[in-house]
Motif scaffolding. Structure first.
Motif, PDB file in Angstrom:
ATOM      1  N   VAL A  64       5.345  17.857  -7.518  1.00  0.00           N
ATOM      2  CA  VAL A  64       5.014  16.591  -7.811  1.00  0.00           C
ATOM      3  C   VAL A  64       3.667  16.451  -6.982  1.00  0.00           C
ATOM      4  N   ASN A  65       3.371  16.631  -5.920  1.00  0.00           N
ATOM      5  CA  ASN A  65       2.114  16.481  -5.217  1.00  0.00           C
ATOM      6  C   ASN A  65       1.077  17.124  -5.916  1.00  0.00           C
ATOM      7  N   ALA A  66       1.255  18.322  -6.270  1.00  0.00           N
ATOM      8  CA  ALA A  66       0.275  19.300  -7.076  1.00  0.00           C
ATOM      9  C   ALA A  66       0.065  18.616  -8.142  1.00  0.00           C
ATOM     10  N   ALA A  67       1.147  18.133  -9.112  1.00  0.00           N
ATOM     11  CA  ALA A  67       0.660  17.403 -10.269  1.00  0.00           C
ATOM     12  C   ALA A  67      -0.138  16.105 -10.246  1.00  0.00           C
ATOM     13  N   THR A  68       0.224  15.424  -8.989  1.00  0.00           N
ATOM     14  CA  THR A  68      -0.771  14.261  -8.816  1.00  0.00           C
ATOM     15  C   THR A  68      -2.222  14.441  -8.351  1.00  0.00           C
ATOM     16  N   ILE A  69      -2.364  15.843  -7.639  1.00  0.00           N
ATOM     17  CA  ILE A  69      -3.750  15.984  -7.194  1.00  0.00           C
ATOM     18  C   ILE A  69      -4.511  16.509  -8.411  1.00  0.00           C
ATOM     19  N   SER A  70      -3.995  17.127  -9.217  1.00  0.00           N
ATOM     20  CA  SER A  70      -4.623  17.639 -10.646  1.00  0.00           C
ATOM     21  C   SER A  70      -4.852  16.629 -11.651  1.00  0.00           C
ATOM     22  N   ALA A  71      -3.857  15.785 -11.604  1.00  0.00           N
ATOM     23  CA  ALA A  71      -4.086  14.554 -12.719  1.00  0.00           C
ATOM     24  C   ALA A  71      -5.239  13.382 -12.039  1.00  0.00           C
ATOM     25  N   VAL A  72      -5.312  13.376 -10.771  1.00  0.00           N
ATOM     26  CA  VAL A  72      -6.435  12.737 -10.182  1.00  0.00           C
ATOM     27  C   VAL A  72      -7.587  13.009 -10.457  1.00  0.00           C
ATOM     28  N   GLY A  73      -7.709  14.548 -10.219  1.00  0.00           N
ATOM     29  CA  GLY A  73      -9.231  15.118 -10.365  1.00  0.00           C
ATOM     30  C   GLY A  73      -9.468  15.163 -11.796  1.00  0.00           C
ATOM     31  N   THR A  74      -8.656  15.434 -12.890  1.00  0.00           N
ATOM     32  CA  THR A  74      -9.145  15.392 -14.225  1.00  0.00           C
ATOM     33  C   THR A  74      -9.444  13.826 -14.642  1.00  0.00           C
ATOM     34  N   SER A  75      -8.467  12.887 -14.305  1.00  0.00           N
ATOM     35  CA  SER A  75      -8.671  11.526 -14.573  1.00  0.00           C
ATOM     36  C   SER A  75     -10.276  11.039 -13.882  1.00  0.00           C
ATOM     37  N   HIS A  76     -10.895  11.832 -13.247  1.00  0.00           N
ATOM     38  CA  HIS A  76     -12.065  11.521 -12.284  1.00  0.00           C
ATOM     39  C   HIS A  76     -13.238  12.359 -12.993  1.00  0.00           C
ATOM     40  N   GLY A  77     -12.776  13.061 -14.036  1.00  0.00           N
ATOM     41  CA  GLY A  77     -13.883  13.803 -14.520  1.00  0.00           C
ATOM     42  C   GLY A  77     -14.099  15.019 -13.711  1.00  0.00           C
ATOM     43  N   MET A  78     -13.171  15.642 -13.058  1.00  0.00           N
ATOM     44  CA  MET A  78     -13.644  16.681 -12.217  1.00  0.00           C
ATOM     45  C   MET A  78     -13.197  18.115 -12.754  1.00  0.00           C
ATOM     46  N   PRO A  79     -13.836  19.091 -12.907  1.00  0.00           N
ATOM     47  CA  PRO A  79     -13.404  20.454 -13.707  1.00  0.00           C
ATOM     48  C   PRO A  79     -12.348  21.093 -13.019  1.00  0.00           C
ATOM     49  N   GLU A  80     -11.762  22.139 -13.750  1.00  0.00           N
ATOM     50  CA  GLU A  80     -10.802  22.657 -13.353  1.00  0.00           C
ATOM     51  C   GLU A  80     -10.991  23.540 -11.889  1.00  0.00           C
ATOM     52  N   ARG A  81     -12.202  23.791 -11.623  1.00  0.00           N
ATOM     53  CA  ARG A  81     -12.529  24.511 -10.443  1.00  0.00           C
ATOM     54  C   ARG A  81     -12.368  23.374  -9.222  1.00  0.00           C
ATOM     55  N   ALA A  82     -12.614  22.366  -9.487  1.00  0.00           N
ATOM     56  CA  ALA A  82     -12.578  21.305  -8.286  1.00  0.00           C
ATOM     57  C   ALA A  82     -11.031  21.140  -8.118  1.00  0.00           C
ATOM     58  N   VAL A  83     -10.082  21.221  -8.919  1.00  0.00           N
ATOM     59  CA  VAL A  83      -8.881  20.924  -8.741  1.00  0.00           C
ATOM     60  C   VAL A  83      -8.253  22.357  -8.167  1.00  0.00           C
ATOM     61  N   THR A  84      -8.422  23.289  -8.387  1.00  0.00           N
ATOM     62  CA  THR A  84      -8.377  24.513  -7.654  1.00  0.00           C
ATOM     63  C   THR A  84      -8.739  24.380  -6.220  1.00  0.00           C
TER      64      THR A  84
END
Length: 313
Positions: A64-84
Motif C-alpha cells: 500500500v505504501n509503495a503504491a502511494t509513493i509511486s503514484a504521487v511521483g508519477t502524478s507530479h511528473g517524476m520519472p521512474e528513476r525518482a520513484v526508485t
C-alpha cells in the motif's frame, strides 16, 4: 528424605505456575491460529518484467505504501528513476511502514523531522504529503537522475548512514518498474483482508477515494455496478515495452497493491485479469467483454480501454 513442608509447597506452586503459563501460551497460540486460519499476513510479489532473476516478496502493508509513493511521483511528473530513489529511501528509513517513532523526532515512511521543516507531525504521517515533500526536495538536486542512488537519496535525507540506501536499489528498481506500469502484469498479491492493513474504507467508494488521494484529480474513477469501479485510461498514453499501455498497468497494479486494504477481489485490464486468492494469483487471460450489435442475434467482442476494479463490499 523429603524437604521441609514449606519448601515442598513452594516447589509444587512453582510447577503449577509454570504449567499454567505454558497452558496460557498454547491457548493463545491456538486462538490466534483459529482466528487467522493458521495463515500468515497477506503477501505480495513483484517479478522481473522478462522472467528470470529474483522476485521481491513483501507485505500488504508495504505494498500500500509503495503504491502511494509511486503514484504521487508519477502524478507530479517524476520519472521512474525518482520513484526508485524514493522507494529505496523508504525501504531503508522505515521498511516501507508508516511508523510513529524514530531517531529524535523522526516520523513516517521517510523518517522526516518536524524540526527540520518537513511539516507537522500530522502532515508527515500522511503518506501522500511525505512523498510530495520528498520528491520536491529530490527535484532540486542537480542531475539527481544521473547520480548513484545512494548519493541522490543522501542529498535529500542527510542521513548518518548514507551508504545504507544502496542495498535496497535492486528491490526498489523492481517495485518502481511494476508500480509505474512499465513492467506489465508483474505484481500479484494474495488479496486477503488482514485487519492490520485495512486502514482505508473498502468498497467502490473507498477505491474511488483512494485513487484520487494517491493520483490526484486527473484520474476519473466511475461506479460500475454496486461492487465495481472502472477507471478510463486516456487514449494518448505512453506505451511501454511489449506494447502494453503503461498508464493502465500503473492503475491496475496500484489496485492489486491495495487489494487487502480496500477489499479488492478482481482487477482487469488489457485482456488480463488478477483475482484474489489464498496465494498470489498470477495475471491470466480475461474473459472477452461483449457488446450487443445492431442485430440482436449477433455480438461483437470489443477491447475496453479501462481498468476495472471489483470489490467484495
Amino acid at each position: 528424605m523429603p524437604g521441609p513442608p514449606t519448601a515442598v509447597r513452594r516447589g509444587r506452586l512453582l510447577r503449577i505456575g509454570a504449567s499454567a503459563v505454558a497452558l496460557l501460551a498454547v491457548t493463545g497460540y491456538v486462538a490466534v491460529q483459529y482466528a487467522t486460519g493458521g495463515r500468515t499476513a497477506p503477501r505480495c510479489t513483484v517479478t522481473p518484467a522478462h522472467g528470470g532473476g529474483v522476485s521481491y516478496v513483501f507485505t500488504a502493508e508495504q505494498a500500500v505504501n509503495a503504491a502511494t509513493i509511486s503514484a504521487v511521483g508519477t502524478s507530479h511528473g517524476m520519472p521512474e528513476r525518482a520513484v526508485t530513489i524514493a522507494l529505496a529511501t523508504a525501504l531503508q528509513e522505515s521498511g516501507l511502514r508508516n511508523i510513529r517513532y524514530g531517531d529524535r523526532d523522526s516520523l513516517g515512511l521517510f523518517q522526516q523531522r518536524p524540526s527540520e521543516g518537513w511539516g507537522t507531525e500530522g502532515q508527515i504521517m500522511d503518506p501522500v504529503h511525505a512523498a510530495e515533500r520528498f520528491y520536491a526536495r529530490l527535484e532540486k538536486v542537480p542531475g539527481y537522475s544521473r547520480l548513484p542512488l545512494t548519493v541522490a537519496a543522501q542529498r535529500v535525507q542527510r542521513s548518518g548512514y548514507p551508504q545504507a540506501y544502496a542495498k535496497h536499489e535492486p528491490d526498489a528498481t523492481l517495485l518502481a518498474a511494476s508500480l509505474t506500469g512499465r513492467a506489465a502484469a508483474s505484481l500479484t498479491c494474495e488479496g486477503r483482508p488482514s485487519g492490520v492493513e485495512a486502514a482505508r474504507a473498502g468498497g467502490p467508494a473507498g477505491v474511488r477515494t483512494a485513487l484520487v488521494r494517491d493520483f490526484g484529480r486527473d484520474v476519473a474513477p466511475l461506479p460500475d455496478g454496486r461492487r465495481a469501479v472502472r477507471v478510463p485510461v486516456p487514449a494518448a498514453v505512453d506505451v511501454a515495452e511489449g506494447g502494453e499501455r503503461q498508464r493502465g498497468w500503473e492503475l491496475a497494479q496500484w489496485a492489486v497493491a491495495n487489494s487487502s486494504a480496500l477489499h479488492i477481489e478482481r482487477v482487469s485490464y488489457a485482456g488480463r485479469e488478477w483475482t484474489a486468492g489464498e496465494t498470489g494469483q498470477e495475471w491470466r487471460k480475461a474473459p472477452k467483454v461483449l457488446k450487443a450489435a445492431a442485430t440482436p442475434k449477433k455480438a461483437t467482442a470489443i477491447e475496453v480501454d479501462e481498468v476495472r476494479i471489483a470489490t467484495g463490499q
